[in-house]
Enzyme design. Structure first.
Site, mmCIF file in Angstrom:
data_model
loop_
_atom_site.group_PDB
_atom_site.id
_atom_site.type_symbol
_atom_site.label_atom_id
_atom_site.label_comp_id
_atom_site.label_asym_id
_atom_site.label_seq_id
_atom_site.Cartn_x
_atom_site.Cartn_y
_atom_site.Cartn_z
ATOM 1 N N LYS A 3 -4.873 8.519 8.106
ATOM 2 C CA LYS A 3 -4.300 7.170 8.102
ATOM 3 C C LYS A 3 -3.485 6.917 9.360
ATOM 4 C CE LYS A 3 -5.111 5.471 3.869
ATOM 5 N NZ LYS A 3 -4.020 5.015 3.112
ATOM 6 N N CYS A 9 32.543 22.998 -2.807
ATOM 7 C CA CYS A 9 33.436 24.049 -3.312
ATOM 8 C C CYS A 9 34.332 24.633 -2.229
ATOM 9 C CB CYS A 9 32.625 25.168 -3.969
ATOM 10 S SG CYS A 9 31.721 26.194 -2.804
ATOM 11 N N TYR A 12 2.389 1.833 -3.336
ATOM 12 C CA TYR A 12 1.344 2.314 -4.244
ATOM 13 C C TYR A 12 1.108 3.803 -4.005
ATOM 14 C CZ TYR A 12 -3.190 2.618 -6.540
ATOM 15 O OH TYR A 12 -4.221 2.984 -7.347
ATOM 16 N N ASP A 13 0.962 4.164 -2.713
ATOM 17 C CA ASP A 13 0.740 5.575 -2.357
ATOM 18 C C ASP A 13 1.881 6.441 -2.879
ATOM 19 O OD1 ASP A 13 -1.595 5.036 -1.108
ATOM 20 O OD2 ASP A 13 -0.826 5.182 0.937
ATOM 21 N N ASP A 41 -10.813 -1.529 6.290
ATOM 22 C CA ASP A 41 -9.913 -1.986 5.234
ATOM 23 C C ASP A 41 -10.524 -3.182 4.515
ATOM 24 O OD1 ASP A 41 -7.740 -2.025 3.653
ATOM 25 O OD2 ASP A 41 -6.332 -2.743 5.170
ATOM 26 N N CYS A 98 25.829 27.250 1.516
ATOM 27 C CA CYS A 98 27.126 27.513 0.900
ATOM 28 C C CYS A 98 27.101 28.949 0.388
ATOM 29 C CB CYS A 98 27.329 26.535 -0.252
ATOM 30 S SG CYS A 98 28.565 27.049 -1.439
ATOM 31 N N TYR A 119 -21.574 3.233 5.257
ATOM 32 C CA TYR A 119 -21.054 4.520 5.730
ATOM 33 C C TYR A 119 -21.327 5.677 4.771
ATOM 34 C CZ TYR A 119 -17.200 2.812 2.796
ATOM 35 O OH TYR A 119 -16.459 2.300 1.766
ATOM 36 N N ARG A 143 -16.711 -1.031 -6.782
ATOM 37 C CA ARG A 143 -16.342 0.312 -7.199
ATOM 38 C C ARG A 143 -15.795 0.345 -8.629
ATOM 39 N NH1 ARG A 143 -12.271 3.913 -3.674
ATOM 40 N NH2 ARG A 143 -10.775 2.337 -4.283
ATOM 41 N N LYS A 146 -15.702 13.430 8.336
ATOM 42 C CA LYS A 146 -16.611 13.989 7.334
ATOM 43 C C LYS A 146 -17.338 15.189 7.935
ATOM 44 C CE LYS A 146 -17.373 9.344 5.572
ATOM 45 N NZ LYS A 146 -18.221 8.142 5.623
ATOM 46 N N CYS A 180 30.291 27.684 -6.890
ATOM 47 C CA CYS A 180 30.058 26.347 -6.350
ATOM 48 C C CYS A 180 29.496 25.435 -7.453
ATOM 49 C CB CYS A 180 29.092 26.406 -5.177
ATOM 50 S SG CYS A 180 28.675 24.770 -4.555
ATOM 51 N N GLU A 215 -15.015 8.243 12.144
ATOM 52 C CA GLU A 215 -15.333 6.815 12.198
ATOM 53 C C GLU A 215 -14.175 6.008 11.647
ATOM 54 O OE1 GLU A 215 -18.131 8.126 9.332
ATOM 55 O OE2 GLU A 215 -17.862 6.325 8.108
ATOM 56 N N LYS A 267 -11.841 3.775 9.379
ATOM 57 C CA LYS A 267 -11.748 3.501 7.949
ATOM 58 C C LYS A 267 -11.541 2.001 7.812
ATOM 59 C CE LYS A 267 -9.440 5.051 3.757
ATOM 60 N NZ LYS A 267 -9.021 3.782 3.179
ATOM 61 N N GLU A 303 -18.532 -0.857 3.102
ATOM 62 C CA GLU A 303 -17.356 -1.711 2.928
ATOM 63 C C GLU A 303 -17.685 -3.162 3.239
ATOM 64 O OE1 GLU A 303 -15.006 0.333 1.961
ATOM 65 O OE2 GLU A 303 -13.072 -0.668 2.208
ATOM 66 N N LEU A 359 -10.822 8.925 -1.046
ATOM 67 C CA LEU A 359 -10.671 9.968 -0.032
ATOM 68 C C LEU A 359 -9.259 10.528 -0.048
ATOM 69 C CD1 LEU A 359 -12.383 8.138 2.970
ATOM 70 C CD2 LEU A 359 -13.266 10.156 1.793
ATOM 71 N N ASP A 395 0.834 -1.204 0.000
ATOM 72 C CA ASP A 395 0.000 0.000 0.000
ATOM 73 C C ASP A 395 0.867 1.251 0.000
ATOM 74 O OD1 ASP A 395 -2.075 -1.677 0.091
ATOM 75 O OD2 ASP A 395 -2.852 -1.043 2.047
ATOM 76 N N ALA A 396 1.928 1.194 0.815
ATOM 77 C CA ALA A 396 2.781 2.373 0.951
ATOM 78 C C ALA A 396 3.459 2.676 -0.382
ATOM 79 C CB ALA A 396 3.831 2.142 2.024
ATOM 80 N N CYS A 402 31.415 24.329 2.461
ATOM 81 C CA CYS A 402 30.660 23.559 1.476
ATOM 82 C C CYS A 402 31.482 22.350 1.025
ATOM 83 C CB CYS A 402 30.333 24.460 0.289
ATOM 84 S SG CYS A 402 29.606 23.552 -1.086
HETATM 85 S S1 IVH Z 1 -16.450 7.464 2.810
HETATM 86 C C1 IVH Z 1 -17.050 10.033 -0.994
HETATM 87 N N1 IVH Z 1 -16.066 6.097 4.992
HETATM 88 O O1 IVH Z 1 -11.939 4.068 1.829
HETATM 89 C C2 IVH Z 1 -16.392 9.292 0.083
HETATM 90 N N2 IVH Z 1 -14.947 5.385 3.026
HETATM 91 O O2 IVH Z 1 -9.807 5.575 0.582
HETATM 92 C C3 IVH Z 1 -16.892 7.922 0.251
HETATM 93 N N3 IVH Z 1 -13.607 3.366 3.317
HETATM 94 O O3 IVH Z 1 -13.437 4.287 -1.302
HETATM 95 C C4 IVH Z 1 -16.086 7.102 1.153
HETATM 96 N N4 IVH Z 1 -14.087 3.036 5.429
HETATM 97 O O4 IVH Z 1 -13.778 2.127 0.095
HETATM 98 C C5 IVH Z 1 -15.764 6.217 3.702
HETATM 99 N N5 IVH Z 1 -15.879 4.925 6.976
HETATM 100 C C6 IVH Z 1 -15.578 5.061 5.697
HETATM 101 C C7 IVH Z 1 -14.720 4.161 5.037
HETATM 102 C C8 IVH Z 1 -14.423 4.362 3.696
HETATM 103 C C9 IVH Z 1 -13.431 2.576 4.383
HETATM 104 C C10 IVH Z 1 -12.983 3.146 2.015
HETATM 105 C C11 IVH Z 1 -13.882 3.302 0.827
HETATM 106 C C12 IVH Z 1 -13.286 4.428 0.053
HETATM 107 C C13 IVH Z 1 -11.867 4.372 0.475
HETATM 108 C C14 IVH Z 1 -11.142 5.673 0.264
#
Ligand code: IVH
Length: 714
Positions: free
Chosen positions: A329, A437, A51-52, A135, A452, A241, A154, A305, A458, A131, A133, A189, A98, A48-49, A434
């Site tokens: 995160k 140089c 990818y990010d 996974d 420097c 959610y 999705r 939110k 330099c 709330e 998140k 989810e 998000l 994931d990291a 430096c």
């Molecule tokens: S809200 C328009 N709430 O995280 C925003 N997403 O990284 C709609 N996810 O696509 C998403 N827990 O699959 C929301 N409590 C939560 C969530 C959540 C997991 C996922 C979701 C989203 C992704 C974004």
């Protein structure tokens, strides 16, 4: 995976247009494949990291080169196109992703951003939900007249897979709703609990089947079974959610809408809280973080939110994320390793940046061998304000250090294990000269960076300045990127040491009958001819590019544009800066420009007063054919596209930021001051000098309502 360690990639700032284009193509292919594996095969190849990191790199390059953004850009995608085997479903309302927050400050910034956007003060009452998140994988459930008619993954956000039959087998998903709007798309989810995941893997092992790497992959793999009977046997769960299309509003607030979904029969997360301040959000984040290991299912952060749905609507969306929500995160993985050496890199402005060379170690799936050490105070155990960090402990070569990557491209050092400090380890002595140089490297008061003082003598600064000079917002010369600059800088014959030397390169090349560029590795006749033509073409340059290209400290792209708009011509700019010694009329004029402060003014003036710098600038300008005024964006098809719009006074229906974003989205250019080039001044109550100037210049002046009518938002 080692090959994507960000440290080995050239910095985004150093890319020229051609390199950026290639890099965007490479990232699009890589991320597309990673997405496909993640969403379609449930077997991710990138962490994931990682990818990010790649996604962030893509976004950074796009931010620098907006016109190179690909139509298949990863930043426009929130998943992958659906795989074959399932029917396709076009989402009535796009399924979005998000934006991420990693640090506490990001949460304060999120709140500040929302307040600014909505034009409400710091003390106005705003509430947020917070709330976990979850996974897992997101799913959209469509109910018509209370009946579940469709379930879709999705996919790429626009089109997902039709998994209706499979979703019907999930106990948490009601088949029938009582008292729901006629059309209701419930989003949430699908996930698997830790216990169910362990049992499933044990079962799979027992029967010689495929095991899953983690609960999320198990949930995705189980939902996306072509045979719904297989899904039925898998213990999937669902938290609601969010929602997509609705025939009537669910409630007035996020919190009440979730409560309504709960009342309709959905599982909603019990850790959803209503908070009123960033401090409360952070407190709830900490509380969820503490409970994380005992929840029984995977979460990777906390989602905030904005509670009021009418305000959510005003904030709207960016390309793939809502402005009214953010995912905070949990911190990235940490790893321990040895600090083998500290190298000092010298940047364009002479800044000495210490870089930690580490024994390679895997952090969150990525091999890390370098980390930033920021500056000498950081190594010594102090922050930029002089407060102690790490309990005041310094960092020494040979130390056992903890490395982390918090969604950031460059890894950082979190802490030092003093118990493992080698006996011989000595405090690091930050160089006072430096390393490139030998000139004195000094710290100005209030600056945490040692620089420097060698300036143009330099070589490190010289090379970095040249790379900046040819970078995209500057001269952007096709075929002349960081790699070529390094080559030409160090070559005795080509000797490109200053910007002017770029324009005399062809001459020097011609003077060398034997070692011609076209005969060297990687060049050839065609590319050499093209390069010289590209250089020659840039003898005509816009004023803003030229000013930016000079690489003057504190003068970035925005400032360069501001200055070029203000002065109009190089002659006017040069004359004013040369004469702008403090207290002169020109100095006052400089400070009166919106966006120019004393620090920038001082930097400009001292550069022009420095003989060597001045000689280099003059030599460059002597090579140019024409310095043209700033160009404006080509028109698209909205009523205001291509127009130069200025907002002034108080706007009542939107904030400045909102107005600016909207105008720019419609293809208008938003300027800060009125000039003869201004097409339109939108003046709210209290409009002062700008309105006066506009009427003097004959610029059209309209009020906010007329503006909204013009753009069709009334
Ligand atoms: S809200 C328009 N709430 O995280 C925003 N997403 O990284 C709609 N996810 O696509 C998403 N827990 O699959 C929301 N409590 C939560 C969530 C959540 C997991 C996922 C979701 C989203 C992704 C974004």
């Amino acid at each position: 995976m080692a090959q994507y360690s960000e440290n080995q990639l050239p910095s985004v700032a150093s890319l020229n247009e051609t390199e950026a284009q290639q890099e965007l193509a490479r990232l699009a292919a890589l991320l597309l494949e990673a997405n496909r594996q993640y969403h379609s095969e449930d077997a991710p190849s990138l962490s994931d990291a990682e990818y990010d990191t790649l996604k962030r790199r893509n976004a950074e390059i796009e931010a620098r080169f907006p016109h190179l953004k690909r139509s298949d850009s990863p930043s426009l995608q929130v998943g992958s196109a659906p795989s074959d085997g399932f029917g396709k479903v076009t989402h009535a309302v796009r399924m979005l992703s998000l934006a991420n927050a990693f640090a506490d400050e990001d949460v304060n910034e999120f709140d500040d951003f929302i307040r600014k956007y909505l034009n409400v003060g710091a003390d106005a009452w705003l509430a947020y939900t917070a709330e976990p998140k979850i996974d897992g994988l997101s799913l959209s459930l469509r109910y018509e007249n209370g009946r579940l008619v469709q379930a879709a993954t999705r996919g790429d956000g626009e089109v997902g897979e039709n998994v209706t039959d499979n979703a019907r087998t999930i106990a948490d998903i009601p088949q029938t709703l009582y008292g729901a709007p006629a059309v209701l798309e419930v989003r949430g989810e699908v996930y698997m609990s830790h216990a169910d995941f362990a049992a499933l893997n044990a079962q799979q092992t027992a029967k010689g089947g495929k095991t899953f790497a983690n609960p999320r992959n198990a949930a995705a793999g189980s939902l996306r079974q072509l045979d719904a009977e297989v899904t039925k046997a898998r213990p999937l769960r669902f938290f609601a959610y969010a929602w997509g299309a609705v025939s009537e509003p669910l409630a007035e607030t996020q919190f009440d809408a979730i409560a309504r979904l709960n009342a309709l029969g959905f599982q909603t997360n019990a850790l959803t809280h209503l908070c009123q301040t960033p401090a409360e959000l952070l407190a709830h984040y900490r509380s969820i973080e503490q409970q994380r290991s005992t929840l029984g299912y995977d979460i990777d952060g906390v989602v905030y939110k904005l509670n009021d749905l009418a305000l959510q609507a005003r904030l709207g969306f960016r390309a793939t994320t809502p402005r009214w929500a953010i995912a905070h995160k949990f911190p990235a993985e940490l790893a321990w390793t040895t600090l083998e050496a500290i190298d000092i890199q010298v940047g364009r402005t002479g800044a000495l940046s210490p870089v930690a060379r580490l024994t390679p170690v895997t952090v969150g799936g990525v091999v890390v061998s370098n980390a930033t050490l920021h500056n000498e105070d950081y190594i010594a155990g102090r922050d930029s304000k002089g407060n102690t960090i790490r309990g005041g402990e310094d960092i020494r070569i040979g130390d056992w250090v903890q490395v982390y990557r918090a969604g950031d491209v460059i890894p950082k050092i979190a802490s030092v294990d003093l118990a493992r400090r080698p006996e011989k380890a000595v405090p690091f002595r930050f160089p006072e000269t430096c390393p490139e140089c030998g000139s004195p490297a000094i710290r100005e008061q209030g600056d945490s960076t040692r620089r420097c003082t060698g300036g143009l003598i330099c070589p490190a600064q010289g090379i970095e300045r040249l790379k900046h000079f040819v970078s995209r917002g500057a001269f952007d010369i096709e075929g002349l990127g960081a790699r070529q600059i390094e080559l030409f800088f160090n070559d005795l014959d080509l000797a490109v040491k200053t910007p002017a030397d770029i324009f005399t390169l062809a001459e020097r090349d011609a003077a060398h009958p034997l070692k011609k560029l076209k005969n060297r590795d990687g060049f050839g006749a065609t590319s050499t001819t093209k390069l010289f033509a590209a250089i020659d073409a840039r003898r005509t340059i816009t004023l803003d590019r030229l000013i930016f290209a000079l690489g003057i400290r504190h003068v970035g792209e925005v400032a360069a544009t501001t200055l070029s708009r203000h002065f109009g011509t190089w002659e006017a700019f040069e004359e004013a800066i040369t004469a702008a010694l403090p207290t002169s009329a020109q100095w006052e004029e400089l400070l009166s420009i919106d966006g120019v402060g004393a620090v920038m003014a001082e930097s400009l003036v001292s550069t022009f007063q420095n003989d060597a710098e001045r000689a280099a600038i003059d030599a460059l300008v002597a090579q140019l054919r024409e310095i043209t005024p700033v160009a404006w964006q080509a028109a698209t098809d909205s009523p205001v596209s291509g127009k130069i719009v200025v907002f002034t006074g108080t706007l009542e229906k939107m904030t400045r930021a909102e107005a600016k974003a909207r105008a720019e989205a419609l293809g208008a250019k938003v300027a800060g001051s009125v000039s003869a080039k201004t097409d339109l001044l939108v003046a709210g109550p209290g409009a002062g000098s700008k309105a006066k100037k506009a009427s003097e210049l004959g610029v059209e002046v309209i009020d906010e309502d007329a503006w909204l009518a013009m753009i069709g938002d009334a």
